[in-house]
Design a protein around this motif. Structure first.
Motif, PDB file in Angstrom:
ATOM      1  N   HIS A 219       1.039  -1.328   0.261  1.00  0.00           N
ATOM      2  CA  HIS A 219       0.262  -0.132  -0.198  1.00  0.00           C
ATOM      3  C   HIS A 219       0.736   1.338   0.152  1.00  0.00           C
ATOM      4  O   HIS A 219       0.836   2.165  -0.836  1.00  0.00           O
ATOM      5  CB  HIS A 219      -0.976   0.061   1.333  1.00  0.00           C
ATOM      6  N   ASN A 220       1.931   1.199   0.892  1.00  0.00           N
ATOM      7  CA  ASN A 220       2.568   2.445   1.093  1.00  0.00           C
ATOM      8  C   ASN A 220       3.456   2.717  -0.305  1.00  0.00           C
ATOM      9  O   ASN A 220       3.840   3.641  -0.589  1.00  0.00           O
ATOM     10  CB  ASN A 220       3.736   2.289   2.060  1.00  0.00           C
ATOM     11  N   ALA A 221       3.999   1.897  -0.974  1.00  0.00           N
ATOM     12  CA  ALA A 221       4.825   1.769  -2.050  1.00  0.00           C
ATOM     13  C   ALA A 221       4.075   2.136  -3.183  1.00  0.00           C
ATOM     14  O   ALA A 221       4.315   3.142  -4.101  1.00  0.00           O
ATOM     15  CB  ALA A 221       5.321   0.314  -2.394  1.00  0.00           C
ATOM     16  N   THR A 222       2.616   1.870  -3.435  1.00  0.00           N
ATOM     17  CA  THR A 222       1.698   2.480  -4.304  1.00  0.00           C
ATOM     18  C   THR A 222       1.710   4.009  -4.075  1.00  0.00           C
ATOM     19  O   THR A 222       1.517   4.594  -4.968  1.00  0.00           O
ATOM     20  CB  THR A 222       0.520   1.569  -4.426  1.00  0.00           C
ATOM     21  N   LEU A 223       1.331   4.304  -2.838  1.00  0.00           N
ATOM     22  CA  LEU A 223       1.146   5.536  -2.697  1.00  0.00           C
ATOM     23  C   LEU A 223       2.300   6.593  -2.995  1.00  0.00           C
ATOM     24  O   LEU A 223       2.122   7.762  -3.577  1.00  0.00           O
ATOM     25  CB  LEU A 223       0.663   5.910  -1.060  1.00  0.00           C
TER      26      LEU A 223
END
Length: 68
Positions: free
Chosen positions: A41-45
């Motif tokens: 999730h954080n990588a996508t954001l």
């Protein structure tokens, strides 16, 4: 300027990339998307923020909409 917001999707980023390619100013709503793991999730954001648009919490997006 045309705008779009991504919410209620898995944090794959695909809707964001598609919207960006169509010339929309994209805002991904950070707390209205999900992924199987926080790391994904954080990588996508991070990728969306760096390359395709803005990332904001839902409260900020609602305030922007209400402000016009």
């Amino acid at each position: 300027m045309r705008r779009g917001a991504a919410a209620g999707t898995r944090s794959s980023g695909w809707p964001t990339w598609d919207a960006s390619a169509l010339g929309l100013r994209v805002v991904m709503i950070a707390d209205a998307n999900a992924a199987p793991r926080d790391r994904e999730h954080n990588a996508t954001l991070h990728t969306v923020y760096r390359s395709f648009g803005d990332v904001r919490p839902a409260a900020d997006v609602l305030a922007m909409i209400n402000a016009g």
